[in-house]
Design a protein around this motif. Structure first.
Motif, PDB file in Angstrom:
ATOM      1  N   GLU A  54      -5.371  -8.449  -4.276  1.00 30.69           N
ATOM      2  CA  GLU A  54      -5.567  -8.926  -5.641  1.00 30.69           C
ATOM      3  C   GLU A  54      -5.141  -7.877  -6.664  1.00 30.69           C
ATOM      4  N   SER A  55      -5.288  -6.598  -6.315  1.00 34.20           N
ATOM      5  CA  SER A  55      -4.844  -5.539  -7.214  1.00 34.20           C
ATOM      6  C   SER A  55      -3.325  -5.561  -7.368  1.00 34.20           C
ATOM      7  N   LEU A  56      -2.613  -5.718  -6.255  1.00 29.12           N
ATOM      8  CA  LEU A  56      -1.155  -5.826  -6.316  1.00 29.12           C
ATOM      9  C   LEU A  56      -0.720  -7.046  -7.115  1.00 29.12           C
ATOM     10  N   LYS A  57      -1.428  -8.151  -6.895  1.00 32.97           N
ATOM     11  CA  LYS A  57      -1.095  -9.387  -7.602  1.00 32.97           C
ATOM     12  C   LYS A  57      -1.313  -9.227  -9.108  1.00 32.97           C
ATOM     13  N   LEU A  58      -2.411  -8.564  -9.485  1.00 33.87           N
ATOM     14  CA  LEU A  58      -2.708  -8.365 -10.902  1.00 33.87           C
ATOM     15  C   LEU A  58      -1.647  -7.508 -11.575  1.00 33.87           C
ATOM     16  N   ILE A  59      -1.229  -6.427 -10.910  1.00 28.76           N
ATOM     17  CA  ILE A  59      -0.188  -5.567 -11.473  1.00 28.76           C
ATOM     18  C   ILE A  59       1.112  -6.344 -11.642  1.00 28.76           C
ATOM     19  N   TYR A  60       1.465  -7.141 -10.641  1.00 27.77           N
ATOM     20  CA  TYR A  60       2.702  -7.927 -10.709  1.00 27.77           C
ATOM     21  C   TYR A  60       2.646  -8.955 -11.840  1.00 27.77           C
ATOM     22  N   CYS A  61       1.513  -9.637 -11.981  1.00 26.45           N
ATOM     23  CA  CYS A  61       1.387 -10.661 -13.026  1.00 26.45           C
ATOM     24  C   CYS A  61       1.442 -10.058 -14.425  1.00 26.45           C
ATOM     25  N   ARG A  62       0.873  -8.872 -14.580  1.00 27.68           N
ATOM     26  CA  ARG A  62       0.825  -8.258 -15.908  1.00 27.68           C
ATOM     27  C   ARG A  62       2.109  -7.521 -16.263  1.00 27.68           C
ATOM     28  N   HIS A  63       2.738  -6.874 -15.291  1.00 29.57           N
ATOM     29  CA  HIS A  63       3.836  -5.969 -15.604  1.00 29.57           C
ATOM     30  C   HIS A  63       5.131  -6.265 -14.849  1.00 29.57           C
ATOM     31  N   GLY A  64       5.148  -7.328 -14.048  1.00 26.92           N
ATOM     32  CA  GLY A  64       6.350  -7.666 -13.321  1.00 26.92           C
ATOM     33  C   GLY A  64       6.556  -6.792 -12.089  1.00 26.92           C
ATOM     34  N   LEU A  65       7.670  -7.016 -11.404  1.00 27.37           N
ATOM     35  CA  LEU A  65       7.959  -6.283 -10.179  1.00 27.37           C
ATOM     36  C   LEU A  65       8.085  -4.790 -10.439  1.00 27.37           C
ATOM     37  N   GLY A  66       8.713  -4.436 -11.561  1.00 23.46           N
ATOM     38  CA  GLY A  66       8.878  -3.019 -11.884  1.00 23.46           C
ATOM     39  C   GLY A  66       7.558  -2.300 -12.096  1.00 23.46           C
ATOM     40  N   GLY A  67       6.528  -3.054 -12.504  1.00 23.81           N
ATOM     41  CA  GLY A  67       5.227  -2.442 -12.735  1.00 23.81           C
ATOM     42  C   GLY A  67       4.614  -1.864 -11.475  1.00 23.81           C
ATOM     43  N   LEU A  68       5.014  -2.398 -10.315  1.00 26.19           N
ATOM     44  CA  LEU A  68       4.484  -1.874  -9.056  1.00 26.19           C
ATOM     45  C   LEU A  68       4.978  -0.452  -8.788  1.00 26.19           C
ATOM     46  N   TRP A  69       6.112  -0.097  -9.373  1.00 36.61           N
ATOM     47  CA  TRP A  69       6.658   1.254  -9.196  1.00 36.61           C
ATOM     48  C   TRP A  69       6.498   2.097 -10.457  1.00 36.61           C
ATOM     49  N   HIS A  70       5.689   1.618 -11.413  1.00 34.33           N
ATOM     50  CA  HIS A  70       5.431   2.407 -12.614  1.00 34.33           C
ATOM     51  C   HIS A  70       4.688   3.682 -12.222  1.00 34.33           C
ATOM     52  N   GLY A  71       5.142   4.816 -12.742  1.00 30.33           N
ATOM     53  CA  GLY A  71       4.533   6.093 -12.387  1.00 30.33           C
ATOM     54  C   GLY A  71       5.248   6.806 -11.259  1.00 30.33           C
ATOM     55  N   THR A  72       6.349   6.210 -10.759  1.00 30.41           N
ATOM     56  CA  THR A  72       7.075   6.833  -9.651  1.00 30.41           C
ATOM     57  C   THR A  72       7.621   8.203 -10.036  1.00 30.41           C
ATOM     58  N   SER A  73       8.101   8.326 -11.272  1.00 28.25           N
ATOM     59  CA  SER A  73       8.663   9.618 -11.704  1.00 28.25           C
ATOM     60  C   SER A  73       7.625  10.722 -11.614  1.00 28.25           C
ATOM     61  N   ALA A  74       6.423  10.465 -12.163  1.00 28.38           N
ATOM     62  CA  ALA A  74       5.358  11.476 -12.084  1.00 28.38           C
ATOM     63  C   ALA A  74       4.898  11.661 -10.646  1.00 28.38           C
ATOM     64  N   GLY A  75       4.887  10.571  -9.875  1.00 25.60           N
ATOM     65  CA  GLY A  75       4.469  10.669  -8.480  1.00 25.60           C
ATOM     66  C   GLY A  75       5.396  11.549  -7.665  1.00 25.60           C
ATOM     67  N   VAL A  76       6.711  11.385  -7.881  1.00 27.26           N
ATOM     68  CA  VAL A  76       7.689  12.212  -7.163  1.00 27.26           C
ATOM     69  C   VAL A  76       7.581  13.665  -7.618  1.00 27.26           C
ATOM     70  N   LEU A  77       7.441  13.871  -8.952  1.00 26.31           N
ATOM     71  CA  LEU A  77       7.314  15.224  -9.476  1.00 26.31           C
ATOM     72  C   LEU A  77       6.081  15.930  -8.933  1.00 26.31           C
TER      73      LEU A  77
END
Length: 302
Positions: free
Chosen positions: A156-179
């Motif tokens: 449900e958490s994944l579904k909520l992120i997708y509904c609110r922010h689209g597919l790209g929202g699932l990878w939001h924060g990747t830049s900071a995560g990689v850094l």
């Protein structure tokens, strides 16, 4: 008399022990889940208030007088939302990074690269890939830890992120995560390999050789874990704030600085030193211990 140094599988030996790497990573993830949860709460700035009915009055009163302890009591208390997904994600990620780094080091050294480059290049490549693959799971599990969230599980958490922010929202924060992830593991593995070179050798004829190898492993594991955790705390804070607010990297840094000043760099530092250094250190130590046990068992059978 031959002497040898203890190492985490290391080089060509590593490819013979994939099960030991994964088992060690899984054990470390299970044991350290509550610490990771406490760190996620602290770095994300989630508001934690213990419900009086869920804890004995003496604990509730004590935590009320020392609010900084609330995340720890909450982290160790059920419900453990996202437990299975979090453990699964941590297990395969750390196993891939440490196993891939040890195999990669031998590969690059055989191609003539310097020891330093051969040590740092594999975790740089593997941890970047792992972070990109794991990102949706990381974001979903961290958002689940918000005590005010009504989302019941990881799906449900994944579904909520997708509904609110689209597919790209699932990878939001990747830049900071990689850094954050890449320097942490590059540092930890570099320190691990450095200590393997400078620690005294173990005498294979010594009656205490098994204990001696574990002691040396504990020393190098602790040093590697602390070094990796201390370096990357600010990037953990930025990444978790990006998850919470859905702002971009630079907007997140600006918002944190406006709210907390440069103190945001150390927000959750104490929890992070525990939650990051212990899992990394225990993964290295458990891998050495499992490989040592496997080798001893094989020698006994033969």
């Amino acid at each position: 008399m031959q002497f040898y140094r203890q190492n985490m599988g290391g080089g060509s030996a590593a490819r013979d022990y994939p099960l030991e790497y994964f088992s060690a990573s899984t054990l470390a993830a299970v044991l350290n889940y509550p610490l990771w949860r406490a760190s996620a709460l602290g770095q994300s700035g989630f508001r934690v208030v213990l419900q009086a009915g869920n804890h004995p009055p003496i604990i509730s009163n004590f935590v009320s007088s020392v609010p900084s302890l609330a995340p720890y009591f909450y982290a160790f208390s059920p419900p453990y939302k996202g437990l299975a997904a979090t453990v699964m994600g941590m297990s395969w990620a750390r196993a891939a990074i440490f196993y891939g780094s040890d195999i990669g080091k031998e590969f690059f050294e055989s191609r003539g690269l310097s020891p330093s480059v051969a040590t740092l290049l594999p975790p740089l490549i593997v941890s970047t890939g792992v972070q990109c693959v794991n990102m949706p799971l990381v974001r979903a599990t961290i958002l689940l830890q918000n005590p005010e969230s009504t989302v019941p599980n990881i799906r449900e958490s994944l579904k909520l992120i997708y509904c609110r922010h689209g597919l790209g929202g699932l990878w939001h924060g990747t830049s900071a995560g990689v850094l954050k992830t890449v320097p942490k593991y590059c540092t930890a593995i570099f320190v691990k390999d450095y200590f393997e070179r400078i620690l005294p050798a173990v005498d294979p004829e010594s009656p205490t050789k098994d204990r001696d190898k574990l002691i040396l492993s504990a020393i190098k594991s602790s040093a590697a874990g602390v070094a990796g955790a201390a370096l990357t705390n600010p990037l953990d804070v930025i990444r978790n704030e990006m998850f919470k607010t859905n702002l971009g990297l630079f907007d997140t840094v600006r918002a944190l600085r406006n709210e907390l000043g440069w103190n945001f760099l150390v927000r959750g530092m104490s929890k992070n030193l525990v939650a990051v250094s212990i899992p990394v250190a225990s993964t290295i130590f458990f891998t050495d211990a499992f490989i040592q046990y496997s080798n001893s068992s094989n020698e006994t059978r033969h």
